[in-house]
Design a protein around this motif. Sequence first.
Motif, PDB file in Angstrom:
ATOM      1  N   ALA A 153     -18.227  58.355  90.167  1.00 35.79           N
ATOM      2  CA  ALA A 153     -18.535  58.912  88.823  1.00 35.79           C
ATOM      3  C   ALA A 153     -17.683  58.161  87.782  1.00 35.79           C
ATOM      4  CB  ALA A 153     -18.185  60.382  88.724  1.00 35.79           C
ATOM      5  N   TYR A 154     -16.387  57.902  88.137  1.00 31.61           N
ATOM      6  CA  TYR A 154     -15.726  56.910  87.162  1.00 31.61           C
ATOM      7  C   TYR A 154     -16.220  55.451  86.802  1.00 31.61           C
ATOM      8  CZ  TYR A 154     -11.808  60.573  87.215  1.00 31.61           C
ATOM      9  OH  TYR A 154     -11.215  61.635  87.179  1.00 31.61           O
ATOM     10  N   VAL A 155     -16.674  55.054  88.097  1.00 26.83           N
ATOM     11  CA  VAL A 155     -17.140  53.613  87.816  1.00 26.83           C
ATOM     12  C   VAL A 155     -18.447  53.679  86.902  1.00 26.83           C
ATOM     13  CG1 VAL A 155     -18.184  51.879  89.424  1.00 26.83           C
ATOM     14  CG2 VAL A 155     -15.994  53.006  90.294  1.00 26.83           C
ATOM     15  N   LEU A 156     -19.376  54.712  87.387  1.00 26.89           N
ATOM     16  CA  LEU A 156     -20.453  54.826  86.580  1.00 26.89           C
ATOM     17  C   LEU A 156     -20.368  55.458  85.198  1.00 26.89           C
ATOM     18  CD1 LEU A 156     -23.062  56.290  89.021  1.00 26.89           C
ATOM     19  CD2 LEU A 156     -22.787  53.924  88.508  1.00 26.89           C
ATOM     20  N   GLY A 157     -19.243  56.220  85.009  1.00 27.85           N
ATOM     21  CA  GLY A 157     -18.929  56.832  83.595  1.00 27.85           C
ATOM     22  C   GLY A 157     -19.801  58.176  83.713  1.00 27.85           C
ATOM     23  N   TRP A 158     -20.216  58.847  84.440  1.00 31.84           N
ATOM     24  CA  TRP A 158     -21.020  59.871  84.393  1.00 31.84           C
ATOM     25  C   TRP A 158     -21.167  60.732  85.641  1.00 31.84           C
ATOM     26  CZ3 TRP A 158     -25.473  60.741  87.200  1.00 31.84           C
ATOM     27  CH2 TRP A 158     -26.127  59.316  87.753  1.00 31.84           C
ATOM     28  N   ARG A 159     -21.482  61.971  85.741  1.00 29.24           N
ATOM     29  CA  ARG A 159     -21.662  62.671  86.686  1.00 29.24           C
ATOM     30  C   ARG A 159     -22.488  63.868  86.441  1.00 29.24           C
ATOM     31  NH1 ARG A 159     -19.313  64.227  91.896  1.00 29.24           N
ATOM     32  NH2 ARG A 159     -19.652  61.926  92.013  1.00 29.24           N
ATOM     33  N   GLU A 160     -23.604  64.095  87.137  1.00 30.03           N
ATOM     34  CA  GLU A 160     -24.349  65.113  86.930  1.00 30.03           C
ATOM     35  C   GLU A 160     -24.009  66.494  87.149  1.00 30.03           C
ATOM     36  OE1 GLU A 160     -28.810  64.708  87.915  1.00 30.03           O
ATOM     37  OE2 GLU A 160     -28.792  66.859  88.409  1.00 30.03           O
ATOM     38  N   ARG A 199     -26.198  65.239  82.402  1.00 27.64           N
ATOM     39  CA  ARG A 199     -25.422  63.951  82.766  1.00 27.64           C
ATOM     40  C   ARG A 199     -24.196  64.265  81.845  1.00 27.64           C
ATOM     41  NH1 ARG A 199     -27.108  57.863  83.484  1.00 27.64           N
ATOM     42  NH2 ARG A 199     -28.599  58.727  85.028  1.00 27.64           N
ATOM     43  N   PHE A 200     -22.976  64.519  82.387  1.00 22.48           N
ATOM     44  CA  PHE A 200     -21.690  64.435  81.764  1.00 22.48           C
ATOM     45  C   PHE A 200     -21.153  63.360  81.793  1.00 22.48           C
ATOM     46  CE2 PHE A 200     -21.133  68.906  80.534  1.00 22.48           C
ATOM     47  CZ  PHE A 200     -22.028  69.684  81.055  1.00 22.48           C
ATOM     48  N   VAL A 235     -17.654  83.988  75.685  1.00 20.74           N
ATOM     49  CA  VAL A 235     -17.369  83.017  76.697  1.00 20.74           C
ATOM     50  C   VAL A 235     -16.094  82.192  76.461  1.00 20.74           C
ATOM     51  CG1 VAL A 235     -18.359  81.758  78.563  1.00 20.74           C
ATOM     52  CG2 VAL A 235     -19.788  83.306  77.484  1.00 20.74           C
ATOM     53  N   LEU A 236     -15.300  82.152  77.343  1.00 14.64           N
ATOM     54  CA  LEU A 236     -13.981  81.473  77.307  1.00 14.64           C
ATOM     55  C   LEU A 236     -14.029  80.547  78.529  1.00 14.64           C
ATOM     56  CD1 LEU A 236     -11.555  80.404  75.828  1.00 14.64           C
ATOM     57  CD2 LEU A 236     -10.333  82.374  76.894  1.00 14.64           C
ATOM     58  N   ASP A 237     -13.938  79.274  78.362  1.00 10.63           N
ATOM     59  CA  ASP A 237     -13.679  78.341  79.647  1.00 10.63           C
ATOM     60  C   ASP A 237     -12.220  77.894  79.642  1.00 10.63           C
ATOM     61  OD1 ASP A 237     -13.731  76.438  81.581  1.00 10.63           O
ATOM     62  OD2 ASP A 237     -15.098  74.895  80.670  1.00 10.63           O
ATOM     63  N   LEU A 238     -11.595  78.090  80.421  1.00 12.33           N
ATOM     64  CA  LEU A 238     -10.128  77.878  80.627  1.00 12.33           C
ATOM     65  C   LEU A 238      -9.896  76.444  81.274  1.00 12.33           C
ATOM     66  CD1 LEU A 238      -8.311  81.298  80.989  1.00 12.33           C
ATOM     67  CD2 LEU A 238      -8.323  79.743  78.914  1.00 12.33           C
ATOM     68  N   GLY A 239      -9.383  75.404  80.768  1.00 19.65           N
ATOM     69  CA  GLY A 239      -9.220  74.226  81.318  1.00 19.65           C
ATOM     70  C   GLY A 239     -10.609  73.279  81.511  1.00 19.65           C
ATOM     71  N   THR A 240     -11.054  72.962  80.505  1.00 21.91           N
ATOM     72  CA  THR A 240     -12.540  72.689  80.395  1.00 21.91           C
ATOM     73  C   THR A 240     -12.811  71.056  80.725  1.00 21.91           C
ATOM     74  OG1 THR A 240     -14.596  72.940  78.710  1.00 21.91           O
ATOM     75  CG2 THR A 240     -12.553  71.933  77.926  1.00 21.91           C
ATOM     76  N   GLY A 241     -11.659  70.477  80.770  1.00 26.00           N
ATOM     77  CA  GLY A 241     -11.709  69.103  81.362  1.00 26.00           C
ATOM     78  C   GLY A 241     -12.867  68.313  80.598  1.00 26.00           C
ATOM     79  N   SER A 242     -13.904  67.893  81.337  1.00 27.07           N
ATOM     80  CA  SER A 242     -15.296  67.264  80.716  1.00 27.07           C
ATOM     81  C   SER A 242     -16.096  68.126  79.764  1.00 27.07           C
ATOM     82  CB  SER A 242     -16.133  66.717  81.794  1.00 27.07           C
ATOM     83  OG  SER A 242     -16.405  67.660  82.680  1.00 27.07           O
ATOM     84  N   VAL A 301     -13.575  65.160  87.915  1.00 31.23           N
ATOM     85  CA  VAL A 301     -15.126  64.795  88.194  1.00 31.23           C
ATOM     86  C   VAL A 301     -15.685  66.346  88.580  1.00 31.23           C
ATOM     87  CG1 VAL A 301     -16.871  63.716  89.386  1.00 31.23           C
ATOM     88  CG2 VAL A 301     -14.540  62.536  89.121  1.00 31.23           C
ATOM     89  N   PRO A 302     -16.593  66.548  87.764  1.00 32.37           N
ATOM     90  CA  PRO A 302     -17.044  68.085  87.750  1.00 32.37           C
ATOM     91  C   PRO A 302     -17.632  68.065  89.453  1.00 32.37           C
ATOM     92  CG  PRO A 302     -17.916  67.122  85.822  1.00 32.37           C
ATOM     93  CD  PRO A 302     -17.239  66.011  86.808  1.00 32.37           C
TER      94      PRO A 302
END
Length: 293
Positions: A62-69, A74-75, A107-114, A83-84
């Motif tokens: 995912a880091y090499v491509l720059g995205w992960r589904e 596509r994030f 709705v609250l998302d704690l530690g949202t990351g990406s 990486v999700p």
Amino acid sequence: MTLEAWMRQAGLARIDALVLLRELAGIGHATLLAHPEISLDAAALGPLDTAATRLRAGEPLAYVLGWREFYGLRFAVSPAVLVPRPETELLVDFALARTPHDGYATVLDLGTGSGAIAVAVAHARPQAEVWAVDSSADALRVAAANAQALLPRPRPGGPLLLLAGDWFAALPAAAPRFDLILGNPPYVAAGDPHLVALAHEPQLALVGRASADGLADIRRIVTMAPAHLAAGGWLALEHGHDQAAAVQALLRSAGLVAVQTRPDLAGIARLTLGQAPARARIRPNSGSSAPMT
Ligand SMILES: C[S@@+](CC[C@H](N)C(=O)[O-])C[C@H]1O[C@@H](n2cnc3c(N)ncnc32)[C@H](O)[C@@H]1O
């Protein structure tokens, strides 16, 4: 160099090499099978070889491509964010099941990351008011880019609000009580041997406040959550494979009811939920399962 020769010398799992060919050179599997003799020019070889070197060094694809589904979207991802993971889609499933299609919910998302959880929920439930918190400014930049790329503008319902800070301390005094508080907080124990294989991902995302049982951040979240839940609202937390009993005990001692754990697709106890009693005020971290009325 021919396609066939590059596949042989890349030193990668076949599936990874196929993904690189498709994503970086636009060459599909059928082309490889039908025309292995096709030559790769220097413009294609450069990025392919750089990507292969990074993968051989253990960087996630995912880091090499720059995205992960994630949840069909596509994030963008960078080494600033975890990486999700597919199992985290359980949290989104839970949130959508609890949020009416055309109704309002907070709705609250704690530690949202990406931003994976918050953006997936906001995407599927445009009327929901979605808030998301992270203590990493770099992660929030990735989340903001994903929100901008994946959510309609302007959103017809409430906006996706991204806030920097330490769990609930990031919220302004005027924040609403939430119908759903979701989180995939850091839960890996300090010194866990699995961390070696996860060395490319942010340690803040994996370990957070280092603790011997990995539960330091979950303890803090559960302690504070009741003061931010609406009556009848749910707290849902992802956790490690051996943490369900401990997380259930924490939720009960915070006064939440209907506490339960759900397995992921691999059958691993992964998501523990608890509900704030309806029409009752519960005492944060009371140490008792009895609600205050
Ligand atoms: C396991 S990652 C989850 C990322 C994303 N939600 C997902 O599921 O892919 C945990 C996230 O919590 C954030 N975090 C760690 N400690 C925090 C804290 N004290 N307050 C807010 N966020 C924190 C990290 O920066 C990281 O982005």
